[in-house]
Design an enzyme around this catalytic site. Structure first.
Site, mmCIF file in Angstrom:
data_model
loop_
_atom_site.group_PDB
_atom_site.id
_atom_site.type_symbol
_atom_site.label_atom_id
_atom_site.label_comp_id
_atom_site.label_asym_id
_atom_site.label_seq_id
_atom_site.Cartn_x
_atom_site.Cartn_y
_atom_site.Cartn_z
ATOM 1 N N THR A 142 22.043 14.605 -22.836
ATOM 2 C CA THR A 142 22.639 13.291 -23.129
ATOM 3 C C THR A 142 23.082 12.745 -21.796
ATOM 4 O OG1 THR A 142 23.440 13.718 -25.390
ATOM 5 C CG2 THR A 142 24.782 12.262 -24.106
ATOM 6 N N GLY B 137 23.487 11.775 -34.350
ATOM 7 C CA GLY B 137 24.446 12.681 -33.713
ATOM 8 C C GLY B 137 25.781 12.013 -33.448
ATOM 9 N N THR C 217 28.733 15.716 -24.528
ATOM 10 C CA THR C 217 27.358 16.197 -24.635
ATOM 11 C C THR C 217 27.400 17.576 -25.277
ATOM 12 O OG1 THR C 217 25.446 17.011 -23.410
ATOM 13 C CG2 THR C 217 27.518 16.990 -22.206
ATOM 14 N N GLY C 218 26.389 17.852 -26.091
ATOM 15 C CA GLY C 218 26.348 19.146 -26.773
ATOM 16 C C GLY C 218 26.000 18.947 -28.225
ATOM 17 N N GLY D 250 25.967 17.757 -31.398
ATOM 18 C CA GLY D 250 26.710 16.598 -31.879
ATOM 19 C C GLY D 250 27.416 16.791 -33.205
HETATM 20 N N1 ASP Z 1 25.289 15.236 -28.316
HETATM 21 C C1 ASP Z 1 23.902 14.919 -28.444
HETATM 22 C C2 ASP Z 1 23.544 14.871 -29.885
HETATM 23 O O1 ASP Z 1 23.960 15.740 -30.628
HETATM 24 C C3 ASP Z 1 22.973 15.865 -27.767
HETATM 25 C C4 ASP Z 1 23.442 16.512 -26.507
HETATM 26 O O2 ASP Z 1 24.343 16.035 -25.831
HETATM 27 O O3 ASP Z 1 22.904 17.523 -26.140
HETATM 28 O O4 ASP Z 1 22.793 14.014 -30.265
#
Ligand code: ASP
Length: 318
Positions: free
Chosen positions: A176, A206, A227-228, A230
């Site tokens: 992200t 997300g 980020t991560g 979601g």
């Molecule tokens: N947070 C983002 C989502 O879940 C993806 C990410 O940041 O890796 O869409």
């Protein structure tokens, strides 16, 4: 003039250091640097935090190195569905788009949604049509696709077939981009943009377009971009939770952000990270994965970028 500050991330889905050549890591750092320069130029000239976070995110959306805009993840149907949001801490206005398929820079559409004020979140074909009607660039899906994401989708499908999806590397899964800023008038803003995670179900939304989850800003408190995985950012309302810890518990931004990522989310074994900036200009960038693309500028104008543990001082110019 009060302090100004800026922090960015390009996602916590970073490969192990050995998986790419030093030249490839350097190329990603160059684009982080360019993103910082774009945001900092706005803040330095007295511009708003809102314009700064948008400018910083646009650079990363246009870069192939990060999972947003050009280079975004592919869903299980091999298509791109993009999410983005922006939030103005001075008045808690926010705008977002979700499941967009043709908007070249989703963060710009999020900003227009916010400014129009008819909705906070526009989704799917309506978001694409809105962007087009607003005169923003619309593109074919192929614009977003890179070899790296095609390979990551194949790898995730192989993991899914073998029942080993949990073992996939963070970089195969997600990423992200996001930015947070404090401007000279003391206003805070945050913006986030993503392709979601590789092999996500079609229609999955997300945390990125959800105010209070992946993106949050409130003057006098902090601005957050996450980020991560979601789903957990939504469940824990991570952006708002970091702000609540600062506001009600009196924690500093680093304590609040690190507490969320390293303690509260720890039991779930999910990749997670965020950048946050406080009303005093302090910056936090915790992550629990092998690395997180990130960068920040101190109030003295010193620039830093990083992908893993090592932090590189870079010049304000170049
Ligand atoms: N947070 C983002 C989502 O879940 C993806 C990410 O940041 O890796 O869409």
């Amino acid at each position: 003039m009060t302090k100004i500050a800026l922090a960015i991330h390009g996602g916590c889905g970073v490969m192990a250091k050995d998986d790419l050549s030093e030249a490839e890591w350097a190329a990603a750092r160059v684009d982080l640097h360019r993103s910082l320069q774009a945001g900092w130029a706005v803040l330095k000239s007295g511009g708003s935090a809102l314009d700064a976070v948008q400018a910083a995110v646009v650079v990363m959306e246009d870069s192939p190195h990060f999972n947003a805009g050009h280079g975004a993840a592919l869903n299980t149907d091999g298509e791109h569905e993009l999410d983005a949001s922006i939030m103005d801490g001075s008045n808690l206005e926010t705008g977002a788009v979700t499941l967009a398929r043709h908007i070249r820079n989703p963060v710009k559409a999020a900003r227009r949604v916010m400014e129009k004020g008819d909705a906070v979140l526009l989704g799917g074909p309506a978001a694409d049509a809105f962007a087009k009607a607003e005169g923003l660039d619309v593109v074919d899906q192929s614009y977003f696709t890179t070899d790296k994401r095609v390979k990551a989708l194949a790898a995730m499908k192989a993991h899914a077939a073998a029942g080993t999806a949990a073992k996939a590397s963070e970089s195969e899964k997600h990423g992200t981009v996001g930015a947070v800023a404090l401007d000279a008038s003391g206003h805070l803003a945050a913006a986030t943009s993503t392709g979601g995670y590789n092999n996500k179900p079609a229609g999955r939304i997300g945390d990125t377009p959800i105010a209070g989850a992946g993106t949050y800003a409130r003057d006098g408190v902090c601005a957050v971009s996450g980020t991560g995985k979601g789903e957990f950012f939504i469940r824990y309302a991570v952006g708002h939770e970091v702000a609540s810890r600062v506001r009600y518990l009196g924690e500093d931004v680093d304590q609040a952000a690190t507490g969320l990522i390293m303690e509260e989310l720890k039991p779930y074994n999910i990749g997670a990270g965020l950048v946050a900036v406080g009303a005093d200009g302090s910056v936090a960038a915790p992550y629990n994965t092998a690395g997180m693309f990130r960068g920040w500028v101190t109030s003295d104008g010193d620039f830093f970028v990083a992908t893993h543990d090592e932090v590189f001082a870079v010049s304000a110019k170049e």
